[in-house]
Write a protein that holds these residues in place. Sequence first.
Motif, PDB file in Angstrom:
ATOM      1  N   ARG A 109      49.790  42.008  43.510  1.00  0.00           N
ATOM      2  CA  ARG A 109      49.682  42.152  44.909  1.00  0.00           C
ATOM      3  C   ARG A 109      49.036  43.190  45.422  1.00  0.00           C
ATOM      4  O   ARG A 109      49.281  44.335  44.967  1.00  0.00           O
ATOM      5  CB  ARG A 109      50.866  41.572  45.586  1.00  0.00           C
ATOM      6  CG  ARG A 109      51.327  40.116  45.417  1.00  0.00           C
ATOM      7  CD  ARG A 109      52.902  40.194  45.677  1.00  0.00           C
ATOM      8  NE  ARG A 109      53.487  38.769  45.478  1.00  0.00           N
ATOM      9  CZ  ARG A 109      53.686  38.181  44.585  1.00  0.00           C
ATOM     10  NH1 ARG A 109      53.554  38.902  43.350  1.00  0.00           N
ATOM     11  NH2 ARG A 109      54.207  37.077  44.477  1.00  0.00           N
ATOM     12  N   ARG A 162      55.280  34.052  53.407  1.00  0.00           N
ATOM     13  CA  ARG A 162      54.494  33.282  52.638  1.00  0.00           C
ATOM     14  C   ARG A 162      53.089  33.519  52.631  1.00  0.00           C
ATOM     15  O   ARG A 162      52.368  33.691  51.754  1.00  0.00           O
ATOM     16  CB  ARG A 162      54.808  31.827  52.723  1.00  0.00           C
ATOM     17  CG  ARG A 162      54.355  31.063  51.591  1.00  0.00           C
ATOM     18  CD  ARG A 162      54.454  29.455  51.607  1.00  0.00           C
ATOM     19  NE  ARG A 162      56.063  29.236  51.595  1.00  0.00           N
ATOM     20  CZ  ARG A 162      56.701  28.636  52.591  1.00  0.00           C
ATOM     21  NH1 ARG A 162      56.122  28.552  53.659  1.00  0.00           N
ATOM     22  NH2 ARG A 162      57.893  28.397  52.373  1.00  0.00           N
ATOM     23  N   ASP A 168      52.356  37.123  51.636  1.00  0.00           N
ATOM     24  CA  ASP A 168      52.179  37.400  49.944  1.00  0.00           C
ATOM     25  C   ASP A 168      51.123  36.723  49.409  1.00  0.00           C
ATOM     26  O   ASP A 168      50.584  36.863  48.741  1.00  0.00           O
ATOM     27  CB  ASP A 168      53.504  36.514  49.401  1.00  0.00           C
ATOM     28  CG  ASP A 168      53.791  36.398  48.309  1.00  0.00           C
ATOM     29  OD1 ASP A 168      53.940  37.600  47.532  1.00  0.00           O
ATOM     30  OD2 ASP A 168      53.344  35.384  47.646  1.00  0.00           O
ATOM     31  N   ARG A 188      48.003  38.851  50.354  1.00  0.00           N
ATOM     32  CA  ARG A 188      47.929  39.995  49.323  1.00  0.00           C
ATOM     33  C   ARG A 188      47.624  39.508  47.776  1.00  0.00           C
ATOM     34  O   ARG A 188      47.043  40.422  47.140  1.00  0.00           O
ATOM     35  CB  ARG A 188      49.170  40.718  49.405  1.00  0.00           C
ATOM     36  CG  ARG A 188      49.458  41.445  50.679  1.00  0.00           C
ATOM     37  CD  ARG A 188      50.973  41.787  50.762  1.00  0.00           C
ATOM     38  NE  ARG A 188      51.395  42.756  49.770  1.00  0.00           N
ATOM     39  CZ  ARG A 188      52.473  42.793  49.420  1.00  0.00           C
ATOM     40  NH1 ARG A 188      53.821  42.152  50.149  1.00  0.00           N
ATOM     41  NH2 ARG A 188      52.930  43.903  48.618  1.00  0.00           N
ATOM     42  N   ARG A 189      48.266  38.400  47.232  1.00  0.00           N
ATOM     43  CA  ARG A 189      47.839  38.050  45.904  1.00  0.00           C
ATOM     44  C   ARG A 189      46.325  37.710  45.811  1.00  0.00           C
ATOM     45  O   ARG A 189      45.625  38.167  44.753  1.00  0.00           O
ATOM     46  CB  ARG A 189      48.688  36.701  45.642  1.00  0.00           C
ATOM     47  CG  ARG A 189      50.079  37.007  45.273  1.00  0.00           C
ATOM     48  CD  ARG A 189      50.592  36.111  44.677  1.00  0.00           C
ATOM     49  NE  ARG A 189      51.135  34.932  45.760  1.00  0.00           N
ATOM     50  CZ  ARG A 189      50.562  33.629  45.936  1.00  0.00           C
ATOM     51  NH1 ARG A 189      49.467  33.454  44.658  1.00  0.00           N
ATOM     52  NH2 ARG A 189      50.687  32.777  46.602  1.00  0.00           N
TER      53      ARG A 189
END
Length: 306
Positions: free
Chosen positions: A255, A283, A286, A289-290
């Motif tokens: 990430r 969520r 996340d 960032r991934r």
Amino acid sequence: MVIFNELMTRIAGRFGRVEPRRAASAYVRGLLAGLDRKNCWNLAEHAGMASPQKLQRLLRTARLCHPGRAGAAGPAALPARPHLPARTWLAGPGRCRAAGIPDEAGSATTPAPATAMVPAALEAGVPARWVTGDEVHGQDPRLRSTLEERRMGYVPAIAGNRRIRLDGVQVSTAEVTARVADRHWHRYRAGQGAKGPRWYAWAWARIDEDQPDGFRWLLIRRNLTTGEPAMLALALLAAIAAAQPSDTHDRARARARLTLPEIRRLPAALTLTTTHTITDILRWSDWRRRHQATARHCHYQRRFQP
């Protein structure tokens, strides 16, 4: 809004009066808002105040209570080690009293508080394996001795004219840098920059081979373009490595680091947003960032690999 009020209630005891407590709540609420500029004028206008004087007074003159507390989970805060310049502050006791500075505060060099605070942090259970610092800390022998007694690794920067012992001879660190052969320089990345990975040439030399229990090294970082030394540092029992994903599975879990705008956005979204749940907000953060990490990896792989 309920979460925001609960958070502000937790720090309400730091203020002795209700006025600065209300100003602090308005100040934090403004920082979390989506304002383009966040100075006292904009924050006061956002809070519906007639002028920014309350927020300015909060930042200039409000006194906060910072008690150190410890509980079952461990230390909550470490006591401060105040130190002041002798000529400008300690020479005028009235100025110190007016600023609320305790009488026990004394004059000290810049590395002195670090020499006192690092052992205190370790005794309080702060997890750390090595310590770093700038040239001011690197030239202080007491700080290095304190860390060596505790077998704590350190990597403080030092100046190019610093004298060290190499092969039984006293030489400057700049001379050691000039002696390093080309084959001993290694290309490693020193973190991420605004334009991609920051690549440097690295080398290090053992500087205490005459001591049976020594583990001291001189760490050198050189600019790849100019060839000039970019950093000189003493190193004891410490190694710096840039961790990169080794396979596709690791990259899938990677990430992107939290950026400053994301750090500002998340508290506001978690405390002030009422249309989305906390699970949905986290969520989405996340997921973003991934995908940022995946895009960055593909970009760097195409840019730096033939």
